[in-house]
Design an enzyme around this catalytic site. Structure first.
Site, PDB file in Angstrom:
ATOM      1  CG  ASP A 118      83.682  41.968  66.005  1.00  0.00           C
ATOM      2  OD1 ASP A 118      83.680  42.404  64.600  1.00  0.00           O
ATOM      3  OD2 ASP A 118      82.461  42.030  66.598  1.00  0.00           O
ATOM      4  CE1 TYR A 125      78.196  46.300  64.495  1.00  0.00           C
ATOM      5  CE2 TYR A 125      77.025  44.288  66.561  1.00  0.00           C
ATOM      6  CZ  TYR A 125      78.132  45.020  65.880  1.00  0.00           C
ATOM      7  OH  TYR A 125      79.068  43.682  64.715  1.00  0.00           O
ATOM      8  CG  HIS A 180      86.138  39.889  61.647  1.00  0.00           C
ATOM      9  ND1 HIS A 180      86.841  41.403  61.512  1.00  0.00           N
ATOM     10  CD2 HIS A 180      84.895  40.366  62.418  1.00  0.00           C
ATOM     11  CE1 HIS A 180      85.576  41.698  62.533  1.00  0.00           C
ATOM     12  NE2 HIS A 180      85.178  40.917  63.311  1.00  0.00           N
TER      13      HIS A 180
END
Length: 396
Positions: free
Chosen positions: A183, A319, A374
Site C-alpha cells: 500500500d 491521502y 492486500h
C-alpha cells in the site's frame, strides 16, 4: 540547525489506561445504529447484522490487555525526526551479518501487519530456514499513524516520509539495508530506493502504481505485445476501473476532506470499525467476511491502534498531502535503478503488469501467487516470508 540524523532513540512501552477502555465500551453500548436494506449485502457498505455482531464481540470478548502484552513482548522505540514523533519496532537477529530490513505498512494497516514475519525473518533457523537468510527487522508506524501520533505540521507526503525513514535507518547505524512495503508503504519504499544513494540494497513491494494500467488501452498501445501481455494489460485496466468506480469513495474523502471525516471516526468507535473493516473485506482474499482471510482479533487490534491513539484524522491526511503534492496515482514516477522485486497477490486492489513496471523500475524479481490479497503479512505470511528471502539472497 541540528542535522536530522542526530537525536535520541527512546524505548517505548504501550500503556493504555483503563479509562480509555471503559470509554470505548461506553461508546459501543451507546451506538446509534442506522437502518439497512435486507438484500444489499456488502454492495453499499458493511452490512448491519455483521457489524452488530462484530461490535458485540469487540465489546465483550476481545481482550485488549492480552494483545497489549503480546505487542509489548517486542521492543518498541520512538524517535523525533524532522519535527515529528516516529514509533517503531526494532528486532535484531542473533545471526551474524543479518541484513537490516525496514517493513512499511499503509492505510488502513499498521505495524500489526508484520507481527507474524518477525520470528521467521530474525531467526530463520527456528522457522525452517538458515541463518544466511537472517534480517534485523525495523517496523515503523507511518508519521500520523498509531503510536507515532499526529504530525504537528503539513507536508507529510510520501517523499517526506521516505526521507524520515532513511534518517531513522542511519540513526540506528545502518548504512546498507533492504526495504519492503505494501500500500502506501510500497510507494514510500520505492522512493527510499530511488533516492537512497546506494544505501538501499533492494526494494521489495506488493504494488507499483506505474505497473498498473489505469485505463483500457487502445490497439496502438498494445502493438508489439504478446497475447498474454495484452490480456494482462486488459485485466489490469479492468480491475483498476472497477476499483475506482465501486471502492474508491474512502480515498476521495481522505484526499479532499480528512478533517471533516475525522470528526465522525474520532467520535464513534463503530464508525471507525466499519471504515476499516470494509477495506479488509474488499481488499483481502475472502468471499463473505474478512475473517476468512485475516484473524478476527488481529484485525481488531489493528482497529484499536487507530482508535486508542486518535489517529483516524492524521492517518487520512496522507491521502490529502499526496494528492496535493503531485504524488497522485496517475503521476509518472521518476525512474529508479535500485533492484526491485514485486510480489503479486491475486486478490489485491490492483494487478501489476511486469512490462509496465520495467519502464520505470529495475525489476530483477517477479513472483505471482495463487492466494492472498492486500494484506499478505496477515493473509499469507509464509508466502511473503519466502519471497523476501528469495529476493534478498543475491543482494546481501
Amino acid at each position: 540547525m541540528e542535522p536530522l540524523e542526530s537525536g535520541l532513540v527512546t524505548p517505548f512501552d504501550i500503556e493504555i489506561p483503563d479509562r480509555a477502555l471503559k470509554d470505548l465500551h461506553q461508546r459501543l453500548d451507546l451506538t446509534r445504529w442506522p437502518d439497512h436494506l435486507p438484500d444489499a449485502g456488502w454492495s453499499q457498505g458493511v452490512p448491519l447484522g455483521y457489524l452488530k455482531e462484530l461490535a458485540a464481540y469487540w465489546r465483550d470478548e476481545y481482550q485488549w490487555p492480552v494483545h497489549e502484552a503480546e505487542l509489548n513482548a517486542l521492543p518498541h522505540f520512538t524517535a523525533e525526526i524532522d519535527g515529528t514523533n516516529v514509533h517503531f519496532l526494532h528486532i535484531r537477529s542473533r545471526a551474524d551479518h543479518a541484513l537490516p530490513l525496514l517493513l512499511a505498512h499503509g492505510w488502513p494497516g499498521s505495524f500489526v501487519e508484520f507481527l507474524d514475519l518477525v520470528g521467521p525473518l530474525t531467526d530463520p533457523q527456528a522457522h525452517g530456514g538458515t541463518d544466511a537468510d537472517a534480517f534485523d527487522v525495523i517496523i515503523p508506524s507511518l508519521p500520523g499513524f498509531a503510536f507515532s501520533g499526529p504530525t504537528p505540521d503539513t507536508g507529510w507526503n510520501v517523499g517526506r516520509i521516505a526521507r524520515a525513514f532513511a534518517v531513522l535507518m542511519r540513526r540506528l547505524g545502518y548504512e546498507r539495508y533492504g526495504v519492503h512495503g505494501s500500500d502506501w508503504g510500497a510507494r514510500i519504499c520505492r522512493e527510499m530506493g530511488r533516492t537512497g544513494e546506494g544505501s538501499v540494497a533492494g526494494v521489495h513491494v506488493t504494488l507499483l502504481p506505474s505497473a498498473v494500467a489505469t485505463k483500457v488501452p487502445g490497439e496502438s498501445e498494445l502493438a508489439g505485445l504478446s497475447e498474454d501481455q495484452r490480456e494482462r494489460v486488459r485485466r489490469s485496466a479492468a480491475r483498476r476501473t472497477a476499483f475506482l468506480r465501486d471502492q474508491m469513495g474512502y480515498g476521495v474523502l481522505q484526499s479532499t476532506r480528512p478533517q471533516t471525516l475525522g470528526y465522525a471516526l474520532s467520535d464513534s468507535p463503530v464508525g471507525q470499525l466499519a471504515w476499516i473493516v470494509e477495506k479488509f473485506k474488499e481488499c483481502s482474499d475472502c468471499s463473505d467476511v474478512p475473517e476468512e482471510a485475516v484473524d478476527r482479533d488481529r484485525m481488531l487490534t489493528n482497529v484499536m491502534l487507530y482508535w486508542l491513539t486518535g489517529t483516524a484524522t492524521s492517518s487520512a491526511r496522507l491521502y490529502y498531502e499526496s494528492a496535493h503534492s503531485g504524488e497522485g496515482w496517475d503521476t509518472a514516477p521518476e525512474p529508479s535503478v535500485t533492484p526491485t522485486g514485486v510480489a503479486v497477490f491475486p486478490a489485491d486492489t490492483a494487478l501489476p503488469v511486469r512490462h509496465l513496471a520495467e519502464r520505470t523500475d529495475n525489476i530483477v524479481h517477479w513472483s505471482e501467487f495463487d492466494r492472498g490479497g492486500h494484506f499478505p503479512g496477515l493473509e499469507a505470511p509464509e508466502l511473503l516470508i519466502g519471497d523476501l528471502r528469495e529476493f534478498f539472497r543475491p543482494l546481501r
